[in-house]
Design a protein around this motif. Structure first.
Motif, mmCIF file in Angstrom:
data_model
loop_
_atom_site.group_PDB
_atom_site.id
_atom_site.type_symbol
_atom_site.label_atom_id
_atom_site.label_comp_id
_atom_site.label_asym_id
_atom_site.label_seq_id
_atom_site.Cartn_x
_atom_site.Cartn_y
_atom_site.Cartn_z
ATOM 1 N N ALA A 1 14.221 -21.125 40.842
ATOM 2 C CA ALA A 1 12.097 -21.452 40.672
ATOM 3 C C ALA A 1 11.621 -22.016 41.775
ATOM 4 N N LEU A 2 12.416 -23.262 42.804
ATOM 5 C CA LEU A 2 11.456 -23.455 43.973
ATOM 6 C C LEU A 2 10.647 -22.754 44.489
ATOM 7 N N VAL A 3 12.034 -21.394 45.054
ATOM 8 C CA VAL A 3 10.608 -20.720 46.080
ATOM 9 C C VAL A 3 9.472 -20.158 44.839
ATOM 10 N N THR A 4 9.750 -19.765 44.089
ATOM 11 C CA THR A 4 8.604 -19.452 42.627
ATOM 12 C C THR A 4 7.017 -20.504 42.731
ATOM 13 N N ILE A 5 7.693 -21.653 42.700
ATOM 14 C CA ILE A 5 7.010 -22.813 43.038
ATOM 15 C C ILE A 5 6.530 -22.651 45.242
ATOM 16 N N GLY A 6 6.646 -22.153 45.687
ATOM 17 C CA GLY A 6 6.814 -22.835 47.309
ATOM 18 C C GLY A 6 6.018 -21.141 47.210
ATOM 19 N N ALA A 7 5.931 -20.131 46.705
ATOM 20 C CA ALA A 7 4.909 -18.923 46.704
ATOM 21 C C ALA A 7 3.551 -18.637 46.103
ATOM 22 N N ILE B 1 5.871 -18.602 35.735
ATOM 23 C CA ILE B 1 5.394 -20.815 34.584
ATOM 24 C C ILE B 1 7.264 -20.466 33.995
ATOM 25 N N ALA B 2 7.070 -19.938 32.845
ATOM 26 C CA ALA B 2 7.775 -19.602 32.258
ATOM 27 C C ALA B 2 9.628 -20.164 32.466
ATOM 28 N N ALA B 3 9.709 -19.253 33.591
ATOM 29 C CA ALA B 3 10.895 -19.030 34.450
ATOM 30 C C ALA B 3 11.390 -20.734 34.309
ATOM 31 N N ALA C 1 18.334 -6.587 43.153
ATOM 32 C CA ALA C 1 19.262 -6.880 44.271
ATOM 33 C C ALA C 1 19.317 -8.550 43.562
ATOM 34 N N SER C 2 17.646 -8.867 43.412
ATOM 35 C CA SER C 2 18.387 -10.580 42.640
ATOM 36 C C SER C 2 18.584 -11.131 42.167
ATOM 37 N N ILE C 3 18.265 -9.515 40.729
ATOM 38 C CA ILE C 3 19.204 -10.208 39.331
ATOM 39 C C ILE C 3 20.699 -10.212 39.478
ATOM 40 N N LEU D 1 20.505 -19.585 35.232
ATOM 41 C CA LEU D 1 20.530 -17.908 35.173
ATOM 42 C C LEU D 1 19.748 -16.975 34.956
ATOM 43 N N ALA D 2 19.072 -17.160 33.534
ATOM 44 C CA ALA D 2 18.253 -16.830 32.417
ATOM 45 C C ALA D 2 16.786 -17.210 33.279
ATOM 46 N N ALA D 3 16.471 -18.080 33.500
ATOM 47 C CA ALA D 3 15.867 -18.216 34.749
ATOM 48 C C ALA D 3 15.014 -16.953 36.017
ATOM 49 N N VAL D 4 16.175 -17.364 36.065
ATOM 50 C CA VAL D 4 16.326 -16.124 37.168
ATOM 51 C C VAL D 4 16.405 -14.635 36.589
ATOM 52 N N LEU D 5 17.034 -14.727 35.624
ATOM 53 C CA LEU D 5 16.474 -12.714 34.719
ATOM 54 C C LEU D 5 14.672 -12.923 34.469
ATOM 55 N N VAL D 6 14.424 -14.151 34.258
ATOM 56 C CA VAL D 6 13.081 -13.924 34.281
ATOM 57 C C VAL D 6 12.343 -13.768 35.033
ATOM 58 N N ILE D 7 12.599 -13.792 36.217
ATOM 59 C CA ILE D 7 11.142 -13.936 37.597
ATOM 60 C C ILE D 7 11.753 -13.032 37.881
ATOM 61 N N GLN D 8 12.770 -12.619 38.205
ATOM 62 C CA GLN D 8 13.497 -11.140 38.942
ATOM 63 C C GLN D 8 13.610 -10.196 38.256
ATOM 64 N N TRP D 9 13.034 -9.913 36.378
ATOM 65 C CA TRP D 9 13.403 -8.911 35.673
ATOM 66 C C TRP D 9 12.089 -8.663 36.069
ATOM 67 N N PRO D 10 12.505 -6.416 36.437
ATOM 68 C CA PRO D 10 11.296 -5.741 36.641
ATOM 69 C C PRO D 10 10.124 -5.980 35.216
ATOM 70 N N ALA D 11 8.717 -5.684 35.923
ATOM 71 C CA ALA D 11 8.176 -5.180 34.342
ATOM 72 C C ALA D 11 8.205 -3.915 34.828
ATOM 73 N N PRO D 12 8.180 -3.747 32.733
ATOM 74 C CA PRO D 12 7.615 -2.184 32.618
ATOM 75 C C PRO D 12 5.846 -1.786 33.657
ATOM 76 N N ARG D 13 6.420 -0.777 33.962
ATOM 77 C CA ARG D 13 5.644 0.226 34.240
ATOM 78 C C ARG D 13 4.437 0.683 33.045
#
Length: 293
Positions: A102-108, A121-123, A238-240, A273-285
């Motif tokens: 989550a901190l990486v997301t804030i920084g990015a 933001i939700a994650a 890999a992140s998931i 862990l759920a937040a990590v999944l929300v951040i990294q889960w691939p978006a549907p194409r």
């Protein structure tokens, strides 16, 4: 093989806190642990880099930047992590450290490398709530404030390290960057050990077993299997898969040391862990219809 390599990497990283606790029980000092860890890892990774030619043609500026990443960034993160490990349970430390995605997301977002999407933001909100639950659940017990602060500091340092590495490592092979990072960290801890009058290797012989495990299993093997898996499955998957890491630490700590987390802490860890999944889960194409003219 890709998912299996990522899972193996998570297991290797997850065992590091356990090996560290066992090394402390054998009388190993934090400074000596870090020196041996990075000296052995650097030697092995430099052999791999030399054999594969990974460092061939790397610009001098990139070499210096890679060494600085290890000597400053990774050394700071590792020092805070193993310092915190002396004061708090391995399982609690693993959950605190895993606030870093989550901190990486804030920084990015702050550096304008990524956009502030609703999912990110939700994650972030989910991860913040999970971290609060982890710390709040321990507040009524024997939580060491300094140990918890050092654990969170390790997460912040790791965040800065990742964001810096995203730019410094561009165009450099993972093996080359990893060998430079470990070499830089080894140099930092060699200087620190010398200033402190060390190194002192008067600990129990079993300490060498755990130091070797940290260097070989939780550093070299963990890094190489992660990068090998990353090349096969991509960064998101890999992140998931890497979210297995704190789960491994918690389970091993409960089995070996009898550490236990209360229900609030377990809930908080699951939320993180759920937040990590929300951040990294691939978006549907998106599916685009092809219209014939």
């Amino acid at each position: 093989m890709g998912p299996l390599l990522c899972l193996l990497s998570a297991v290797c990283f997850g065992a590091m806190a356990i090996f560290g606790k066992l090394a402390y029980d054998a009388g190993v000092d934090v400074g000596d642990l870090l020196l041996v860890r990075f000296a052995v890892a650097a030697a092995l990774l430099l052999v791999v880099a030399g054999t594969t030619g990974a460092l061939r043609g790397v610009p001098r500026r990139s070499l210096v930047a890679g060494l600085a990443m290890g000597g400053v960034g990774y050394a700071t993160q590792s020092g805070l992590f193993f310092g915190a490990l002396e004061r708090i349970d391995a399982s609690l430390l693993a959950l605190i450290l895993y606030a870093y995605p989550a901190l990486v997301t804030i920084g990015a977002i702050a550096l304008r490398r990524e956009r502030a999407s609703s999912r990110r933001i939700a994650a972030l909100l989910i991860a913040s709530a999970g971290t609060a639950l982890v710390l709040g659940g321990a507040a009524s017990g024997s939580l060491d404030p300094l140990g918890a602060a050092m654990g969170f500091g390790a997460a912040v340092a790791y965040t800065i390290y990742i964001l810096a590495g995203d730019r410094i490592g561009a165009g450099m092979s993972p093996v080359a960057l990893s060998s430079l990072v470990c070499t830089g960290a080894a140099c930092t801890f060699a200087v620190f050990s010398t200033v402190q009058g060390g190194p002192r290797f008067d600990f129990a012989p079993s300490g060498w077993l755990w130091l070797t495990a940290i260097a070989v299993v939780s550093t070299v093997a963990a890094i190489l299997t992660f990068f090998a898996g990353l090349a096969r499955v991509g960064p998101s998957a890999a992140s998931i898969l890497s979210t297995l890491e704190p789960v491994v630490t918690v389970l091993l700590a409960a089995t070996i040391f009898g550490e236990s987390l209360n229900s609030t802490q377990l809930l908080g860890g699951a939320v993180v862990l759920a937040a990590v999944l929300v951040i990294q889960w691939p978006a549907p194409r998106r599916q685009y219809a092809v219209q014939n003219s």
